[in-house]
Design a protein around this motif. Structure first.
Motif, mmCIF file in Angstrom:
data_model
loop_
_atom_site.group_PDB
_atom_site.id
_atom_site.type_symbol
_atom_site.label_atom_id
_atom_site.label_comp_id
_atom_site.label_asym_id
_atom_site.label_seq_id
_atom_site.Cartn_x
_atom_site.Cartn_y
_atom_site.Cartn_z
ATOM 1 N N GLN A 115 0.817 -1.211 0.000
ATOM 2 C CA GLN A 115 0.000 0.000 0.000
ATOM 3 C C GLN A 115 0.852 1.263 0.000
ATOM 4 O OE1 GLN A 115 -3.432 0.129 -0.141
ATOM 5 N NE2 GLN A 115 -3.355 -2.072 -0.443
ATOM 6 N N ASP A 116 1.947 1.240 0.740
ATOM 7 C CA ASP A 116 2.803 2.417 0.812
ATOM 8 C C ASP A 116 4.186 1.985 1.269
ATOM 9 O OD1 ASP A 116 3.515 5.066 0.585
ATOM 10 O OD2 ASP A 116 2.797 5.634 2.576
ATOM 11 N N ILE A 117 5.170 2.835 0.976
ATOM 12 C CA ILE A 117 6.559 2.617 1.369
ATOM 13 C C ILE A 117 7.090 3.896 1.996
ATOM 14 C CG2 ILE A 117 8.915 2.274 0.520
ATOM 15 C CD1 ILE A 117 7.508 -0.308 0.564
ATOM 16 N N PHE A 118 7.768 3.737 3.107
ATOM 17 C CA PHE A 118 8.451 4.888 3.699
ATOM 18 C C PHE A 118 9.924 4.554 3.853
ATOM 19 C CE2 PHE A 118 10.078 7.677 6.970
ATOM 20 C CZ PHE A 118 9.478 8.886 6.668
ATOM 21 N N PHE A 119 10.781 5.473 3.409
ATOM 22 C CA PHE A 119 12.218 5.269 3.492
ATOM 23 C C PHE A 119 12.757 6.037 4.684
ATOM 24 C CE2 PHE A 119 15.961 3.935 0.924
ATOM 25 C CZ PHE A 119 15.415 2.750 0.459
ATOM 26 N N LEU A 120 13.319 5.303 5.638
ATOM 27 C CA LEU A 120 13.893 5.896 6.834
ATOM 28 C C LEU A 120 15.394 6.055 6.593
ATOM 29 C CD1 LEU A 120 13.114 6.811 9.678
ATOM 30 C CD2 LEU A 120 13.660 4.520 10.481
ATOM 31 N N ARG A 121 15.833 7.310 6.440
ATOM 32 C CA ARG A 121 17.208 7.573 6.020
ATOM 33 C C ARG A 121 18.128 7.773 7.216
ATOM 34 N NH1 ARG A 121 17.258 8.210 0.643
ATOM 35 N NH2 ARG A 121 15.247 8.593 -0.363
ATOM 36 N N ARG A 122 19.332 7.212 7.077
ATOM 37 C CA ARG A 122 20.382 7.383 8.075
ATOM 38 C C ARG A 122 21.573 8.116 7.431
ATOM 39 N NH1 ARG A 122 19.437 3.034 11.744
ATOM 40 N NH2 ARG A 122 17.182 2.919 12.000
ATOM 41 N N ARG A 123 22.596 8.335 8.218
ATOM 42 C CA ARG A 123 23.773 9.034 7.690
ATOM 43 C C ARG A 123 24.448 8.227 6.586
ATOM 44 N NH1 ARG A 123 26.852 11.673 13.011
ATOM 45 N NH2 ARG A 123 25.140 13.109 13.584
ATOM 46 N N LYS A 124 24.575 6.933 6.784
ATOM 47 C CA LYS A 124 25.133 6.051 5.766
ATOM 48 C C LYS A 124 23.998 5.364 5.024
ATOM 49 C CE LYS A 124 29.416 5.025 8.285
ATOM 50 N NZ LYS A 124 30.284 3.930 8.828
ATOM 51 N N TRP A 125 24.084 5.335 3.702
ATOM 52 C CA TRP A 125 22.984 4.770 2.922
ATOM 53 C C TRP A 125 22.805 3.281 3.215
ATOM 54 C CZ3 TRP A 125 23.971 0.699 -0.269
ATOM 55 C CH2 TRP A 125 25.296 0.514 -0.701
ATOM 56 N N GLN A 126 23.886 2.582 3.632
ATOM 57 C CA GLN A 126 23.760 1.158 3.952
ATOM 58 C C GLN A 126 22.850 0.929 5.164
ATOM 59 O OE1 GLN A 126 26.612 2.787 3.575
ATOM 60 N NE2 GLN A 126 28.079 1.656 2.305
ATOM 61 N N ASP A 127 22.720 1.959 6.009
ATOM 62 C CA ASP A 127 21.906 1.828 7.218
ATOM 63 C C ASP A 127 20.464 2.259 7.003
ATOM 64 O OD1 ASP A 127 24.175 0.977 8.576
ATOM 65 O OD2 ASP A 127 24.724 3.024 9.164
ATOM 66 N N ASN A 128 20.128 2.662 5.786
ATOM 67 C CA ASN A 128 18.747 3.068 5.508
ATOM 68 C C ASN A 128 17.800 1.896 5.719
ATOM 69 O OD1 ASN A 128 19.649 5.591 4.845
ATOM 70 N ND2 ASN A 128 19.474 5.330 2.642
ATOM 71 N N ARG A 129 16.556 2.232 6.058
ATOM 72 C CA ARG A 129 15.523 1.221 6.240
ATOM 73 C C ARG A 129 14.326 1.558 5.360
ATOM 74 N NH1 ARG A 129 19.184 -0.885 8.342
ATOM 75 N NH2 ARG A 129 19.343 -1.831 10.420
#
Length: 731
Positions: free
Chosen positions: A272-286
């Motif tokens: 239904q939807d996607i939310f991108f939780l961003r961190r300082r390093k892109w590898q740590d994004n959720r």
């Protein structure tokens, strides 16, 4: 035509202010998109034929508006093609910030998609262009887009009928997907995200655009269509092929996005939807993948490995016209290894590689969620949108709070703590059920902006003021809120920069033992009546437990009725007198945390002395009664004792009067029976006879007559000596 409204909705035990912006001329507002611009302190709202600018602090205040109507010529062309007059208008579906002064705006324009530039002060620049592939033809069609460094990436339909799906990069170096079912098969696009994988990348990889959607799977053979969730990846530096895949993506790959409960073999396939939780390093994004019932979390590192190190899956024709899916190995992205062999851009790739890419867009491995299961599963809900806010608690840990909009107009606030997911708050946004169609969060303002088909509402990310008691504030385990001892109220933690030692918060455990103890509430009851003791917790995480004189009450006891609002005691007897405690139980990591939030002392009106109450309580639990005895107010017992003393004196006086009355009646009956007292009319008759006899004959001697009278008097005196003053009035 439009007017601001301030609406108040009631939630649980307190009121929460919801600022509302709606249309008064008709029920359909057709809010399609929201854009939060914190730099301009403005919320931009895209609707039918208009764009609105609202004050970000108070959306009930409209700053400006700009109408953008479809021309009459376009509408006249639209209606004969089978569309109604309402649909043949301009629905603003895309709003993107270009810079501090310009917006990129796209609308359906009567089924003739058009994009334009708009100055923030609401003046259009005359650079309108026909925008197939940038914006849907149909207002209700699902789509997604993102504006990055002068490049516009969109995922929508490329024709009037909606039968040609496309993922397109426009404005600079236009590239699109191949029109093949193996690439896109009846997709429903959800979201687009950019990940800067080129930053600090040892392999020299390129930045990526990820597109999330649902489509009909082609790799499974079923009688019915099987819908699956997908994640597709394209490289930002992709220029298309030289001969094969000209102006087509040479880096397009897709994989299945798995979200399931393994032990039940149950899959949540409709994203239904996607939310991108961003961190300082892109590898740590959720990435948070939301279906109608669940939320799954994905690691960006895991997603990157599936596409860069995984195998490809493709169909091969076998005997009897059967198709079998085989697994292949290969590479498609331009990195340091590709550059070392002379492939600097996608146009340098050989035809054999491009042919393989065109025929094998599907990865063999699926992207699995963290923990291989959903982080949230809520039955009975149908989620439509998701947003995430980050907040640091008093324990210095950062919590990700999810804001989930549902199709019935409810907002759920949830967060994950050490692997456990909690819904800390549920809020009804609209008086009448309306689906949440868009949701934006302003971390700077601490506000949520939510759009439905007919209105936009503004809700605080945390309504700490609704918790009126310390225990309610702490037991709610809301990462945004903390209880202030000095102010004696639940406050927004972000605003409390100093004197944090004065605050109470327990997000992990919900431990409210630091709150002040509750005083005992006095209750008098009448035997045979029903009694209701109130205890309504605000926390969604706590369960209620009742204790009577220290012993836990059982729900199966027919004498009691446990409910959300407290406990009811039916046909109350003298044995019910004692002490009742309402406790909230929080569970975390197998441990229970109990907090007493209400205490009651019940007294029967016939039994008010302290000793009797304690004795009754000791029948059930002597130790529990002694533990709570010190908290019983002595004033209540003294007052009851005085009342009983007065009643006792009155009762003794009545008994004395009744005894005297019975004695008097007995003496009267006895004297009449013995002849010591005569009936009045007989006395008169005797006296008349005596007088008559004396007159007719000789008179009797005076001494005899006097002796007779004295005898009678002597007898009366003896009786009077026995009965005292009782017969004095008769002598």
């Amino acid at each position: 035509v439009y007017f601001p409204v301030i609406n108040w909705e009631k939630n649980s035990h307190a009121f929460i202010q919801i600022l509302l912006f709606k249309k008064c001329s008709g029920n359909v507002y057709d809010v399609s998109t929201l854009l939060v611009n914190e730099d301009a302190n403005t919320l931009f709202v895209g609707g039918r034929d208009a764009v609105f600018a609202l004050d970000l602090n108070n959306i009930s205040r409209e700053i400006a508006r700009e109408y953008w109507f479809a021309t009459q010529e376009r509408q006249l062309e639209c209606i004969p093609r089978g569309k109604d007059k309402i649909r043949c208008q301009n629905y603003i579906l895309c709003l993107h910030k270009i810079n501090d002064s310009d917006l990129h705006v796209c609308g359906t324009n009567a089924y003739y998609p058009t994009c334009d530039h708009m100055i923030v002060m609401f003046e259009y620049r005359q650079i309108s262009e026909e925008s197939r592939g940038k914006c849907p033809f149909e207002p209700a069609q699902k789509h997604t887009s993102v504006f990055v460094d002068g490049e516009f990436y969109s995922a929508t339909s490329n024709n009037f009928l909606g039968t040609e799906p496309i993922i397109l990069r426009s404005m600079r170096n236009p590239v699109r997907t191949e029109f093949k079912t193996s690439w896109l098969n009846e997709p429903s696009f959800v979201n687009t995200e950019i990940v800067h994988e080129s930053e600090s990348n040892p392999n020299g990889d390129d930045g990526k655009i990820y597109v999330f959607f649902t489509e009909t799977a082609v790799e499974f053979e079923f009688y019915d269509k099987l819908l699956v969730s997908r994640i597709a990846r394209i490289c930002r530096g992709d220029l298309g092929g030289k001969r094969i895949l000209q102006r087509r993506w040479t880096s397009f790959l897709k994989s299945r996005l798995s979200c399931s409960i393994p032990e039940l073999n149950f899959h949540f396939n409709i994203v239904q939807d996607i939310f991108f939780l961003r961190r300082r390093k892109w590898q740590d994004n959720r990435g948070l993948h939301m279906t109608k019932l669940s939320v799954c979390a994905y690691s960006m590192k895991n997603i990157q490995e599936v596409f860069s190190k995984g195998s490809y899956k493709g169909p091969v024709t076998v005997e009897h016209s059967r198709v079998k899916w085989m697994v292949y190995r290969g590479r498609s992205s331009i990195d340091n290894f590709a550059r070392s062999v002379g492939y600097n851009t996608s146009s340098d790739l050989p035809d054999k590689v491009l042919q393989f890419v065109r025929d094998h867009p599907l990865m063999d491995n699926s992207v699995n969620p963290i923990g291989n299961r959903p982080v949230l599963l809520k039955r009975g809900s149908s989620y439509t949108w998701i947003g995430v806010g980050r907040v640091t608690g008093l324990d210095k840990q950062t919590y990700n709070v999810m804001f989930l909009g549902a199709d019935d107009g409810y907002l759920h606030k949830a967060f994950n703590c050490d692997g456990e997911m909690f819904i800390v708050e549920e809020l009804q946004l609209f008086l009448s059920p309306e689906p949440v169609q868009s949701l934006r969060l302003s971390s700077e303002k601490g506000m949520l902006y939510i759009g439905s088909p007919s209105r936009v509402v503004q809700v605080p990310a945390s309504a700490c003021h609704r918790y009126k008691r310390c225990s309610d504030c702490v037991l709610a385990r809301h990462p945004y809120c903390a209880w202030s001892r000095s102010a004696e109220e639940c406050l927004l933690l972000a605003n409390q920069t100093a004197q944090t030692e004065n605050l109470i918060q327990s997000v992990k455990y919900g431990d409210a033992s630091s709150c002040l103890k509750k005083s005992v509430r006095k209750c008098l009851f009448t035997l045979g009546n029903n009694v209701h003791l109130k205890c309504a917790p605000v926390s969604n995480l706590a369960s209620v437990v009742w204790k009577f004189n220290g012993s836990r009450l059982q729900a199966e006891d027919s004498k009691y009725q446990l409910c959300d609002g407290g406990i009811a005691i039916f046909n109350i007897t003298i044995d019910a007198a004692g002490f009742y405690d309402c406790l909230l139980v929080e569970k975390s990591k197998g441990k229970e945390f109990l907090t007493t939030v209400a205490r009651y002392a019940l007294y029967a009106q016939e039994e008010t002395e302290e000793a009797n109450v304690i004795a009754t309580a000791n029948k059930h639990n002597e130790a529990g009664a002694e533990r709570f005895q010190s908290s019983v107010p002595p004033s209540l017992l003294n007052e009851a004792a005085k009342q009983e003393s007065v009643d006792s004196q009155i009762e003794k006086l009545v008994l004395k009067l009744l005894g005297a009355g019975f004695a008097l009646l007995f003496l009267l009956v006895w004297n009449f029976y013995r002849g010591h007292l005569s009936v009045p009319w007989k006395s008169r008759e005797t006296r008349s006879k005596t007088s008559g006899a004396a007159g007719l004959g000789s008179p009797a001697p005076a001494t005899e007559g006097s002796g007779s009278v004295r005898k009678s008097s002597a007898t009366q005196t003896n009786i009077a000596g026995v009965n005292g003053s009782v017969l004095a009035s008769f002598s």
